[in-house]
Write a protein that holds these residues in place. Structure first.
Motif, PDB file in Angstrom:
ATOM      1  N   MET A   1       0.839  -1.198   0.000  1.00 31.53           N
ATOM      2  CA  MET A   1       0.000   0.000   0.000  1.00 31.53           C
ATOM      3  C   MET A   1       0.869   1.242   0.000  1.00 31.53           C
ATOM      4  N   ASN A   2       0.506   2.224  -0.812  1.00 27.41           N
ATOM      5  CA  ASN A   2       1.181   3.514  -0.832  1.00 27.41           C
ATOM      6  C   ASN A   2       0.450   4.471   0.108  1.00 27.41           C
ATOM      7  N   ILE A   3       1.180   5.045   1.053  1.00 29.24           N
ATOM      8  CA  ILE A   3       0.590   5.930   2.052  1.00 29.24           C
ATOM      9  C   ILE A   3       1.351   7.247   2.056  1.00 29.24           C
ATOM     10  N   ALA A   4       0.623   8.358   2.053  1.00 27.54           N
ATOM     11  CA  ALA A   4       1.240   9.679   2.230  1.00 27.54           C
ATOM     12  C   ALA A   4       0.919  10.151   3.643  1.00 27.54           C
ATOM     13  N   LEU A   5       1.937  10.670   4.335  1.00 27.35           N
ATOM     14  CA  LEU A   5       1.810  11.061   5.740  1.00 27.35           C
ATOM     15  C   LEU A   5       2.248  12.513   5.888  1.00 27.35           C
ATOM     16  N   PHE A   6       1.424  13.346   6.516  1.00 31.32           N
ATOM     17  CA  PHE A   6       1.693  14.778   6.599  1.00 31.32           C
ATOM     18  C   PHE A   6       1.749  15.228   8.062  1.00 31.32           C
ATOM     19  N   ALA A   7       2.797  15.988   8.383  1.00 30.62           N
ATOM     20  CA  ALA A   7       2.938  16.558   9.719  1.00 30.62           C
ATOM     21  C   ALA A   7       3.193  18.060   9.584  1.00 30.62           C
ATOM     22  N   TYR A   8       2.647  18.859  10.508  1.00 31.17           N
ATOM     23  CA  TYR A   8       2.678  20.318  10.352  1.00 31.17           C
ATOM     24  C   TYR A   8       3.311  21.027  11.552  1.00 31.17           C
ATOM     25  N   SER A   9       4.031  20.248  12.391  1.00 30.97           N
ATOM     26  CA  SER A   9       4.727  20.830  13.541  1.00 30.97           C
ATOM     27  C   SER A   9       5.840  19.872  13.942  1.00 30.97           C
ATOM     28  N   ARG A  10       6.738  20.351  14.832  1.00 31.36           N
ATOM     29  CA  ARG A  10       7.820  19.467  15.278  1.00 31.36           C
ATOM     30  C   ARG A  10       7.261  18.283  16.063  1.00 31.36           C
ATOM     31  N   GLN A  57      -4.502  11.141  -5.761  1.00 36.54           N
ATOM     32  CA  GLN A  57      -4.788  10.206  -6.844  1.00 36.54           C
ATOM     33  C   GLN A  57      -3.911   8.961  -6.790  1.00 36.54           C
ATOM     34  N   ASP A  58      -2.668   9.096  -6.333  1.00 33.55           N
ATOM     35  CA  ASP A  58      -1.680   8.025  -6.468  1.00 33.55           C
ATOM     36  C   ASP A  58      -1.492   7.177  -5.224  1.00 33.55           C
ATOM     37  N   HIS A  59      -2.131   7.527  -4.117  1.00 31.74           N
ATOM     38  CA  HIS A  59      -1.944   6.786  -2.866  1.00 31.74           C
ATOM     39  C   HIS A  59      -3.251   6.155  -2.412  1.00 31.74           C
ATOM     40  N   GLN A  60      -3.105   5.033  -1.722  1.00 33.07           N
ATOM     41  CA  GLN A  60      -4.288   4.352  -1.187  1.00 33.07           C
ATOM     42  C   GLN A  60      -4.744   4.937   0.148  1.00 33.07           C
ATOM     43  N   ALA A  61      -3.849   5.688   0.800  1.00 28.73           N
ATOM     44  CA  ALA A  61      -4.215   6.298   2.076  1.00 28.73           C
ATOM     45  C   ALA A  61      -3.430   7.576   2.303  1.00 28.73           C
ATOM     46  N   LEU A  62      -4.082   8.562   2.927  1.00 29.68           N
ATOM     47  CA  LEU A  62      -3.449   9.813   3.347  1.00 29.68           C
ATOM     48  C   LEU A  62      -3.678   9.954   4.843  1.00 29.68           C
ATOM     49  N   ILE A  63      -2.597  10.179   5.574  1.00 32.61           N
ATOM     50  CA  ILE A  63      -2.684  10.340   7.025  1.00 32.61           C
ATOM     51  C   ILE A  63      -2.209  11.741   7.385  1.00 32.61           C
TER      52      ILE A  63
END
Length: 338
Positions: A1-10, A57-63
């Motif tokens: 599975m392709n997963i994109a993970l986003f963080a916005y602070s330390r 479009q390209d990932h099965q999950a976004l966290i």
């Protein structure tokens, strides 16, 4: 599975590394703001629409390790359909709560949220009605079992009916576990589920769940074009009311391994194809439709039936000849388990 993970602070990056550890067998691409750059993290770019769109479009999950509001704003322009949208999950930056926001059932966000929560010692926040009421979730179950849904509107009707009472299930397959809350056996009613490879409608509103378990055996003359093969296959499926989505793979004799029409048909149909030797085909036990001519050319009395049955259990459609093409279908063993 392709997963994109986003963080916005330390602190979000700290939590992101804990989330990364939850998916050791998956491909996870972590991102953060440029001012919080860390080894292994890509950079969140602007404009946001251009950055998040391709990832959506390209990932099965976004966290998202952020507020729910931030996540919703970033994904909103890219929403299309619950059948195709990826799972979207939000965690607060301390990892106290894990919230599936999008594609809880078909996309698997609910199960992913529970997995993350268990690993982090967090609380999963599940809001889908069937889950919180302990009722059968048809789209989640179908996704786990690899069954195709015939209609999202019918699935919605089933999910609504499950919350009001038991929905009838009609299937020829053996049921090896107890039925979950929300289902009963039946073959008539306003709303119901048909679990089969057949395209029939026993209910006023029928949700067909189609397991991908059929093997397509094909024999053809040398130089047969893909159009003839496609036409023969579609005719057999139609005549026998078989859902195309039930077909898992194609098989033939190794003499056809370079047959352009057959290879083109399989590629365009998205079907993997397996080629077997005459010795392998002759070793398949069963009662087959013999042909002296086929034996003289290939060394085996029947190609399509034997090829279909290799790797399957039951021959359901015997040899059918159309325009120089022979077609047969066999089914794998399959059981219903909840």
């Amino acid at each position: 599975m392709n997963i994109a993970l986003f963080a916005y602070s330390r602190q979000g990056c700290v939590t992101a590394r804990r989330v990364l550890a939850c998916f050791p067998e998956d491909t996870v691409h972590p991102y953060t703001m440029e001012r919080f750059a860390e080894p292994g993290f890509g950079s969140i770019q602007r404009p946001a629409r251009d950055f998040y769109g391709p990832l959506f479009q390209d990932h099965q999950a976004l966290i998202f390790i952020s507020s729910v509001g931030l996540a919703v704003r970033e994904i909103a322009p890219h929403l299309r359909s619950k059948a195709t949208d990826p799972a979207v999950i939000v965690l607060d930056e301390l990892g106290h709560f894990v919230i599936p926001v999008l594609s809880g059932h078909i996309g698997g966000a609910n199960d992913m949220a529970k997995k993350i929560a268990e690993s982090l010692g967090s609380a999963p926040v599940i809001t889908t009605a069937t889950d919180i009421n302990g009722r059968f979730s048809v789209d989640a179950w179908a996704t786990k079992q690899g069954c195709a849904l015939s209609s999202l509107s019918a699935a919605k009707a089933v999910s609504a009916a499950v919350l009001e009472g038991d929905v009838p299930l009609c299937t020829p397959f053996p049921i090896v576990t107890a039925l979950p809350k929300g289902l009963c056996l039946g073959n008539s009613g306003k709303v119901g589920i048909l679990l089969d490879w057949k395209k029939t409608s026993p209910f006023e509103t029928t949700l067909r769940l189609t397991p991908k378990i059929l093997h397509l055996g094909i024999g053809c003359r040398k130089g047969t074009p893909k159009e003839a093969i496609s036409g023969a296959v579609e005719a057999v499926l139609s005549e026998n009311q078989i859902d195309r989505k039930a077909v898992k793979c194609c098989a033939s004799i190794d003499l056809k391994a370079q047959e352009a029409g057959l290879l083109d048909f399989c590629r365009e149909a998205g079907l993997p194809v397996e080629f077997y030797s005459a010795e392998q085909l002759n070793g398949v036990p069963g009662d087959f439709t013999p042909s002296a001519f086929v034996r003289s050319v290939t060394g085996v009395d029947n190609v399509c039936e034997r090829a279909a049955l290799l790797g399957a259990e039951t021959l359901i459609i015997k040899k059918t000849a159309k325009d120089g093409v022979t077609v047969a279908l066999a089914a794998e063993h399959w059981e219903v388990s909840f």
